[in-house]
Design a protein around this motif. Sequence first.
Motif, mmCIF file in Angstrom:
data_model
loop_
_atom_site.group_PDB
_atom_site.id
_atom_site.type_symbol
_atom_site.label_atom_id
_atom_site.label_comp_id
_atom_site.label_asym_id
_atom_site.label_seq_id
_atom_site.Cartn_x
_atom_site.Cartn_y
_atom_site.Cartn_z
ATOM 1 N N THR A 213 0.703 -1.265 0.062
ATOM 2 C CA THR A 213 -0.027 -0.062 0.015
ATOM 3 C C THR A 213 0.908 1.084 -0.206
ATOM 4 O O THR A 213 0.671 2.302 -0.740
ATOM 5 C CB THR A 213 -1.125 -0.076 1.294
ATOM 6 O OG1 THR A 213 -1.675 -1.302 1.056
ATOM 7 C CG2 THR A 213 -1.866 1.279 1.328
ATOM 8 N N LEU A 214 2.092 1.127 0.846
ATOM 9 C CA LEU A 214 2.707 2.213 0.964
ATOM 10 C C LEU A 214 3.440 2.687 -0.683
ATOM 11 O O LEU A 214 3.383 3.751 -1.091
ATOM 12 C CB LEU A 214 4.124 2.042 1.913
ATOM 13 C CG LEU A 214 5.016 3.217 1.958
ATOM 14 C CD1 LEU A 214 4.400 4.404 2.644
ATOM 15 C CD2 LEU A 214 6.038 2.611 2.711
ATOM 16 N N TYR A 215 3.948 1.583 -1.256
ATOM 17 C CA TYR A 215 4.451 1.571 -2.517
ATOM 18 C C TYR A 215 3.557 2.262 -3.487
ATOM 19 O O TYR A 215 3.627 3.107 -4.219
ATOM 20 C CB TYR A 215 5.146 0.428 -2.917
ATOM 21 C CG TYR A 215 5.938 0.392 -4.253
ATOM 22 C CD1 TYR A 215 7.174 0.529 -4.359
ATOM 23 C CD2 TYR A 215 5.033 0.125 -5.372
ATOM 24 C CE1 TYR A 215 7.736 0.422 -5.781
ATOM 25 C CE2 TYR A 215 5.637 0.283 -6.808
ATOM 26 C CZ TYR A 215 7.105 0.519 -6.733
ATOM 27 O OH TYR A 215 7.812 0.400 -7.983
ATOM 28 N N GLY A 216 2.324 1.705 -3.316
ATOM 29 C CA GLY A 216 1.505 2.059 -4.528
ATOM 30 C C GLY A 216 0.725 3.402 -3.950
ATOM 31 O O GLY A 216 0.637 4.174 -5.324
ATOM 32 N N VAL A 217 0.635 3.760 -3.162
ATOM 33 C CA VAL A 217 0.184 5.262 -2.683
ATOM 34 C C VAL A 217 1.197 6.194 -3.396
ATOM 35 O O VAL A 217 0.890 7.388 -3.834
ATOM 36 C CB VAL A 217 -0.139 5.625 -1.062
ATOM 37 C CG1 VAL A 217 -0.249 7.208 -0.924
ATOM 38 C CG2 VAL A 217 -1.401 4.966 -0.915
ATOM 39 N N PHE A 218 2.565 5.996 -3.064
ATOM 40 C CA PHE A 218 3.489 6.646 -3.443
ATOM 41 C C PHE A 218 3.711 6.940 -4.966
ATOM 42 O O PHE A 218 3.843 7.892 -5.406
ATOM 43 C CB PHE A 218 5.038 5.993 -2.798
ATOM 44 C CG PHE A 218 6.180 6.956 -3.203
ATOM 45 C CD1 PHE A 218 6.312 8.122 -2.927
ATOM 46 C CD2 PHE A 218 7.140 6.383 -4.216
ATOM 47 C CE1 PHE A 218 7.492 8.743 -2.807
ATOM 48 C CE2 PHE A 218 8.354 7.100 -4.665
ATOM 49 C CZ PHE A 218 8.530 8.390 -3.951
ATOM 50 N N VAL A 219 3.491 5.706 -5.704
ATOM 51 C CA VAL A 219 3.466 5.961 -7.155
ATOM 52 C C VAL A 219 2.491 6.811 -7.680
ATOM 53 O O VAL A 219 2.627 7.497 -8.571
ATOM 54 C CB VAL A 219 3.554 4.303 -7.725
ATOM 55 C CG1 VAL A 219 3.347 4.291 -9.209
ATOM 56 C CG2 VAL A 219 4.811 3.667 -7.422
ATOM 57 N N ASP A 220 1.259 6.388 -6.936
ATOM 58 C CA ASP A 220 0.193 7.031 -7.719
ATOM 59 C C ASP A 220 0.018 8.512 -7.242
ATOM 60 O O ASP A 220 -0.485 9.365 -8.126
ATOM 61 C CB ASP A 220 -0.972 6.257 -7.334
ATOM 62 C CG ASP A 220 -1.832 5.437 -8.217
ATOM 63 O OD1 ASP A 220 -1.784 5.621 -9.365
ATOM 64 O OD2 ASP A 220 -2.699 4.877 -7.674
ATOM 65 N N GLU A 221 0.430 8.963 -6.035
ATOM 66 C CA GLU A 221 0.004 10.401 -5.641
ATOM 67 C C GLU A 221 1.212 11.153 -5.299
ATOM 68 O O GLU A 221 0.949 12.315 -5.200
ATOM 69 C CB GLU A 221 -0.869 10.206 -4.326
ATOM 70 C CG GLU A 221 -2.059 9.262 -4.510
ATOM 71 C CD GLU A 221 -3.238 9.641 -3.402
ATOM 72 O OE1 GLU A 221 -3.055 11.093 -2.974
ATOM 73 O OE2 GLU A 221 -3.887 8.783 -2.878
ATOM 74 N N VAL A 222 2.420 10.694 -5.269
ATOM 75 C CA VAL A 222 3.515 11.290 -5.295
ATOM 76 C C VAL A 222 4.306 11.324 -6.749
ATOM 77 O O VAL A 222 4.533 12.496 -7.239
ATOM 78 C CB VAL A 222 4.504 10.783 -4.350
ATOM 79 C CG1 VAL A 222 5.792 11.712 -4.042
ATOM 80 C CG2 VAL A 222 3.942 10.947 -2.927
ATOM 81 N N LEU A 223 4.491 10.185 -7.334
ATOM 82 C CA LEU A 223 5.314 10.260 -8.675
ATOM 83 C C LEU A 223 4.312 10.635 -9.835
ATOM 84 O O LEU A 223 4.686 11.545 -10.379
ATOM 85 C CB LEU A 223 6.072 8.850 -8.606
ATOM 86 C CG LEU A 223 7.008 8.584 -7.665
ATOM 87 C CD1 LEU A 223 7.646 7.217 -7.953
ATOM 88 C CD2 LEU A 223 7.955 9.568 -7.661
ATOM 89 N N GLY A 224 3.312 9.920 -9.727
ATOM 90 C CA GLY A 224 2.453 9.825 -10.961
ATOM 91 C C GLY A 224 3.326 9.286 -12.154
ATOM 92 O O GLY A 224 4.211 8.587 -12.173
ATOM 93 N N ALA A 225 2.805 9.801 -13.596
ATOM 94 C CA ALA A 225 3.442 9.547 -14.813
ATOM 95 C C ALA A 225 4.692 9.767 -14.728
ATOM 96 O O ALA A 225 5.227 10.794 -14.411
ATOM 97 C CB ALA A 225 2.540 9.983 -15.889
#
Length: 284
Positions: A213-225
Amino acid sequence: MTRLAVVTPSYAPDFDLCADLNRSVLAHSGDDVHHHIVVAARDLALFARLAGPRTHIRRASDHLPRGFVPVPRTNLTLNLRRPFPPLRGWITQQIVKLAVTAGFDADAVLLVDSDIEFIRPFGPQTYLRDEVVRFYRKPDAVDESLPRHLSWHRVARELLGLPPARPPFHDYISAPVAWSPTIVRRLQHRIEMVTGQAWADAIGARLHFSEATLYGVFVDEVLGAPATANSSAEMLCHNHYEEVPLDAPALRRFLAEVAPADVAVMISAKSQTPLELRRQALRG
């Protein structure tokens, strides 16, 4: 650079399952894919039987901060810098996963539990597209009916310095799960900037935590495309999560449901499915 590394945290009670997983990794992947099995020091001698040119046995404590000390005769670890609460085994294992992944010079790391077995060929091409690591995301699948998942999302947002949000949330829990080591290193840095603590200390202080969940939220909401460019709601693995044993007919039905794109199956160790029945079904 290694294109794809397979990593499995394991322990003695899962040795037979892990041995079957290891055989399947070697049988269904190319010579450039190596399997790294991470175990406690007490289990090194047992798992050393699996070591080979493409199988590497790692000691879990080598990937933990020096201040993390196991409590004898328990599944707890003390962080001497912050001894309360002690870390449960599940939390320690997740910290090890993050640490091991961050240490790889690889395009992708595939985290695979011992109760998974590969049934079809796989390799870097399975989990990389245009140099972007496959990102599992099941949209809007987490709501009030999944209170533990809600806790994991809340903790992830706190560690990443994101504002509170309301469900539904995306689900990032996958078996197996592919990660980018580069992204994991950026994630660790973000936690340290937000909390002012070493990333492992910040995570270890939590009673509830999900590394996926931590990795997923980071990719989706911090990094994005472009980190989200290779996203999918398909695990590529047919899973039996229920803690109910499968008999021979149930195993046949389970395997008949494997999708054409699936490269692996997972029959939860907690289901207590008899090992020989499992092996016979998978050989067939």
